[in-house]
Design an enzyme around this catalytic site. Structure first.
Site, mmCIF file in Angstrom:
data_model
loop_
_atom_site.group_PDB
_atom_site.id
_atom_site.type_symbol
_atom_site.label_atom_id
_atom_site.label_comp_id
_atom_site.label_asym_id
_atom_site.label_seq_id
_atom_site.Cartn_x
_atom_site.Cartn_y
_atom_site.Cartn_z
ATOM 1 N N GLU A 342 30.523 4.858 24.538
ATOM 2 C CA GLU A 342 29.876 6.159 24.062
ATOM 3 C C GLU A 342 30.427 6.762 22.860
ATOM 4 O OE1 GLU A 342 28.099 7.727 28.251
ATOM 5 O OE2 GLU A 342 29.876 8.125 27.624
HETATM 6 C C1 TNX Z 1 29.039 7.349 31.616
HETATM 7 S S1 TNX Z 1 30.233 4.737 32.068
HETATM 8 C C2 TNX Z 1 30.368 7.292 30.923
HETATM 9 C C3 TNX Z 1 31.216 8.435 31.486
HETATM 10 C C4 TNX Z 1 30.626 9.206 32.577
HETATM 11 C C5 TNX Z 1 29.580 8.532 33.395
HETATM 12 C C6 TNX Z 1 29.097 9.393 34.317
HETATM 13 C C7 TNX Z 1 31.093 5.034 30.714
HETATM 14 C C8 TNX Z 1 31.974 4.066 30.223
HETATM 15 N N1 TNX Z 1 31.043 6.270 30.374
HETATM 16 O O1 TNX Z 1 31.789 9.183 30.410
HETATM 17 O O2 TNX Z 1 31.507 9.890 33.298
HETATM 18 O O3 TNX Z 1 28.650 8.101 32.587
HETATM 19 O O4 TNX Z 1 28.114 8.498 35.357
#
Ligand code: TNX
Length: 533
Positions: A342
């Site tokens: 992300e």
């Molecule tokens: C996505 S999964 C994220 C996390 C969040 C999560 C909540 C991922 C690699 N990153 O930063 O905590 O969703 O479900």
């Protein structure tokens, strides 16, 4: 006698009606709950399990535990087992390191196991006179002991003295894992969890033969491990959490205590420092890490994707080198996780050059890189492990990396994310990847799920537990149980044993044990829980 009247073989041979008959015979056996627990309730289901009708072996005041002579690890495992069982049984259970011979013992031997069970597998034999666990390596003895625990009456896992008897059903189990990596991830960044809380989770993971604890040690809301060369990370960056509140961090001694506790359970810790995104806590701690030289405020919300380390800044790489250097030195396991997910505030070009450089830094500290699958957007050497967290079954950059030799840890968010709600009205958790009840968590095949990533490309599975909405140990347990054992079984048991109906029967049989252990679990309506559990 609680053992069923027919010998049963769990595995490829036991299918269809055979499963139903076996389960019926197990659940209708007289006084099954009060005495031995049948072979058919072990989770993860063993490769093969053959009951010997009419035979059981009781653990009594004359039981001795024999550990393979000359093996300190075997003696340590024997002492762990003895310590656990002394609490609930009140029996002396002396541990000796002579060769087993006398009757009435539990022997943990490093000889005589089939080579095919590998380093983590074991053979467990229960006869009228003895219980013998054989393995090729101490890790296999440890896994076999977890099976033995599940064969004992559930009260053996109590924290207080219980009345026996302590029968173990007769038979043989030969067992080994399907995948090398069977992980659980705990997010200690969004909410901080203490060493004792993590240790409690480690105990629970061990029972289901999980062998990796991935600790998500940093995120926008908190930095949770002391780094001597950058002390503000923990003391300032660790000083809050989602919703405000005190946060917290592990001293290096705390982290070592977690690593050692995990190692005693044959669990490898993978530390994650998430970057270049998910870094607000670090950026808030040191103004000079920001491209504009201005430290942002600490963050206590739950948005993602707004922070980025400053990719063009040389100090960024000094910082990473020193942070990774200290954490690598504290981590005996082979992996360091660099996050990489992300990073929507980092340009694509910056992201690629950043990941390429960080991979070299990690390698220079002697560790293998793990990253969320987003890292496949950069160039990966075959050694880098990608952790898939998507909600689809194909990902082109990841498939290309896999074609180049990269291995994958499977954490599809719509199957394995323990922070997803079970149902719409679940008090805790999120819904962005969907609702996940037992059926959904269990009904997928990690080795045939992602296009281009077949069985041999899959290192294993991992169940992440993100903690935006989780505050207490009870919260952790409510989200992990009963789904964590589903993921554990996908990681351990051969696909030929996969059977939702049989799994849910075995899962239900865990309920009384979780009650005894004080585990706060979700009573999924998809599972029949024995009355009183
Ligand atoms: C996505 S999964 C994220 C996390 C969040 C999560 C909540 C991922 C690699 N990153 O930063 O905590 O969703 O479900």
């Amino acid at each position: 006698m609680a053992t069923p009247s027919l010998p049963r073989r769990l595995g490829g041979a036991l299918t269809g009606l055979g499963v139903v008959a076996a389960l019926l015979s197990a659940t209708t056996a007289p006084a099954a709950a009060a005495t031995a627990v049948a072979f058919s309730s072990v989770v993860p289901v063993p490769v093969t399990a053959t009951a010997t009708p009419g035979v059981s072996h009781g653990i009594t005041a004359s039981t001795t535990i024999y550990a393979a002579p000359g093996s300190a690890p075997a003696a340590a495992i024997a002492n762990q087992l003895a310590a656990r069982l002394r609490v609930s049984t009140g029996l002396p259970l002396p541990v000796v390191t002579t060769v087993a011979g006398p009757a009435d013992g539990i022997a943990l031997l490093l000889t005589g196991a089939p080579p095919s069970v590998g380093a983590e597998g074991y053979q467990l034999d229960v006869t009228a006179s003895a219980i013998t666990i054989r393995a090729n390596q101490p890790a296999g003895l440890f896994r076999g002991v977890q099976t033995l625990r599940q064969l004992l009456p559930v009260t053996a896992d109590a924290a207080t003295l219980q009345s026996g008897p302590w029968p173990v059903p007769g038979g043989q189990i030969i067992d080994h894992p399907r995948f090398a990596h069977r992980g659980a991830m705990l997010d200690v960044a969004r909410h901080f969890f203490t060493v004792a809380q993590v240790q409690r989770y480690l105990d629970q993971l061990a029972l289901y033969k999980i062998n990796v604890l991935h600790l998500h040690l940093s995120d926008d809301q908190g930095w949770r491990i002391a780094v001597n060369s950058w002390p503000n990370l923990a003391t300032y960056g660790g000083g809050t959490q989602v919703g405000g509140g005190p946060g917290g961090y592990y001293t290096q001694a705390d982290y070592t205590a977690i690593v050692n506790y995990a190692a005693d359970r044959y669990i490898t810790v993978i530390p994650e420092i998430d970057m270049p995104g998910h870094t607000n806590a670090a950026l808030a701690s040191y103004a000079q890490l920001n491209c504009d030289g201005v430290a942002p405020a600490r963050y206590t919300g739950t948005q993602v994707g707004f922070s980025s380390l400053c990719v063009p800044l040389e100090l960024t790489y000094t910082f990473i080198d020193q942070v990774i250097g200290e954490i690598a030195a504290l981590t005996p396991g082979p992996y360091v996780h660099i996050g990489g997910d992300e990073a929507s505030s980092t340009t694509a070009a910056d992201y690629s050059s950043f990941i390429n450089r960080v991979q070299q830094i990690v390698a220079a500290h002697g560790k293998t890189v793990v990253g969320w699958h987003d890292v496949a957007n950069a160039t990966l050497p075959p050694s880098t492990v990608a952790q898939f967290w998507g909600t689809t079954t194909s990902n082109a950059p990841l498939a290309a990396a896999v074609a180049n030799g990269t291995k994958v840890v499977m954490s599809p968010a719509n199957k394995t994310y323990l922070d997803m709600k079970y149902r719409n009205n679940t008090r805790l958790g999120q819904k962005w990847a969907g609702l996940i009840d037992v059926n959904t968590a269990y009904e997928w095949n990690p080795g045939a799920y992602l296009t281009g990533a077949g069985e041999t490309a899959v290192l294993g599975v991992e169940a992440p537990l993100w903690s935006e909405t989780l505050v207490t140990t009870a919260d952790i347990e409510y989200m992990a149980f009963p789904r964590l054992p589903a993921i554990a079984e996908l990681g351990w048991s051969p696909w030929s044993t996969h059977n939702l109906t049989a799994f849910k029967q075995r899962l239900g049989a865990q309920g009384p044990r979780w009650n005894v252990m004080g585990i706060n679990y979700y009573h999924s309506t998809q599972v029949t829980w024995p009355s009183g559990s």
